[in-house]
Design an enzyme around this catalytic site. Structure first.
Site, short mmCIF file in Angstrom:
data_model
loop_
_atom_site.label_atom_id
_atom_site.label_comp_id
_atom_site.label_asym_id
_atom_site.label_seq_id
_atom_site.Cartn_x
_atom_site.Cartn_y
_atom_site.Cartn_z
N HIS A 152 -2.15 -5.47 1.44
CA HIS A 152 -3.43 -6.12 1.22
C HIS A 152 -3.18 -7.59 0.92
CE1 HIS A 152 -7.39 -7.04 -0.54
NE2 HIS A 152 -6.72 -7.68 -1.47
N LYS A 179 0.82 -1.22 0.00
CA LYS A 179 0.00 0.00 0.00
C LYS A 179 0.86 1.28 0.00
CE LYS A 179 -3.96 -2.27 2.20
NZ LYS A 179 -5.05 -2.13 3.21
N TYR A 212 -12.51 -1.82 -4.04
CA TYR A 212 -13.03 -1.91 -2.67
C TYR A 212 -14.55 -1.80 -2.62
CZ TYR A 212 -8.39 -1.88 -0.49
OH TYR A 212 -7.13 -2.21 -0.08
N ASN A 221 -2.17 0.07 6.72
CA ASN A 221 -1.66 -1.19 7.26
C ASN A 221 -0.74 -1.95 6.29
OD1 ASN A 221 -3.63 -2.02 5.55
ND2 ASN A 221 -4.87 -3.09 7.06
N GLU A 249 -9.32 -10.25 -7.98
CA GLU A 249 -8.39 -9.14 -7.78
C GLU A 249 -7.17 -9.25 -8.71
OE1 GLU A 249 -9.73 -8.67 -3.09
OE2 GLU A 249 -7.70 -9.37 -3.55
P1 IDP Z 1 -8.23 -6.68 5.39
O1 IDP Z 1 -7.36 -5.78 4.54
O2 IDP Z 1 -7.48 -7.20 6.59
O3 IDP Z 1 -8.89 -7.77 4.59
P2 IDP Z 1 -10.80 -5.33 5.40
O4 IDP Z 1 -11.80 -5.44 6.49
O5 IDP Z 1 -11.06 -6.07 4.12
O6 IDP Z 1 -9.39 -5.77 6.01
O7 IDP Z 1 -10.60 -3.79 5.09
C1 IDP Z 1 -9.93 -3.36 3.92
C2 IDP Z 1 -9.00 -2.24 4.29
O8 IDP Z 1 -9.76 -1.11 4.75
C3 IDP Z 1 -8.05 -2.53 5.46
O9 IDP Z 1 -6.90 -3.26 5.06
C4 IDP Z 1 -7.70 -1.15 5.93
O10 IDP Z 1 -6.75 -0.50 5.07
C5 IDP Z 1 -9.05 -0.43 5.77
N1 IDP Z 1 -9.84 -0.51 6.99
C6 IDP Z 1 -10.53 -1.57 7.48
N2 IDP Z 1 -11.15 -1.28 8.63
C7 IDP Z 1 -10.86 0.01 8.89
C8 IDP Z 1 -11.21 0.89 9.97
O11 IDP Z 1 -11.93 0.56 10.91
N3 IDP Z 1 -10.71 2.18 9.89
C9 IDP Z 1 -9.92 2.60 8.84
N4 IDP Z 1 -9.57 1.79 7.82
C10 IDP Z 1 -10.02 0.51 7.84
MG MG Z 2 -10.25 -7.62 3.03
#
Ligand code: IDP
Ligand code: MG
Length: 139
Positions: free
Chosen positions: A117, A11, A51, A114, A128
């Protein structure tokens, strides 16, 4: 879920701060083979579409903004049981909850930023991967 392929993104936060090399080293050391990779700057349309499953969630709009804020590396990875093994390597979405030694524990700066992905199912891995790569770009 025991497919051989998963899809990953390094990312914008991680690319911007020079973490691409260390993250790729961890991916290699964990035994994943990179079968496609390129650097791209996602358009707003691409990020919204990628997304789309999160549309309507409170973090959707800032997520799309963040994912278009700079270049990313997109890649297809091969490994036995790739989706599950890669999710284990990256750790929980929230770096505070990620296991020690995981990529997110080491490199994420927040739940949003984070670092990486990883696809959550074989079906999404395929979707994807096809979103970013043609068959000619996959090895
Ligand atoms: P994942 O990447 O671990 O699969 P997902 O729930 O699919 O998590 O969420 C996609 C992305 O959205 C996350 O990797 C993160 O960058 C962002 N995200 C998810 N939850 C939050 C949140 O509560 N606050 C801000 N960003 C979030
Ligand atoms: Mg996800």
């Amino acid at each position: 879920m025991n497919g051989k392929y998963t899809f990953s993104i390094i990312k914008p936060d991680a690319v911007r701060t020079g973490k691409t090399g260390p993250i790729l080293a961890m991916i290699n050391e964990a035994g994943f083979e990179i079968t496609a990779m390129k650097m791209v700057r996602m358009t707003l349309d691409q990020a919204e579409s990628f997304y789309a499953v999160h549309k309507g969630k409170p973090f959707y709009e800032i997520l799309v903004e963040f994912m278009t804020s700079g270049p990313v590396f997109v890649m297809i990875l091969r490994h036995e049981n790739a989706v599950e093994e890669f999710r284990r390597l990256i750790g929980a979405t929230d770096p505070n909850k990620a296991e020690p030694g995981t990529i997110r524990k080491l490199f994420a700066v927040s739940v949003q930023m984070n670092a990486v992905h990883g696809s959550d199912s074989d079906e999404n891995a395929e979707r994807e991967a096809n979103f970013f790569f043609s068959t000619f770009e996959r090895f």
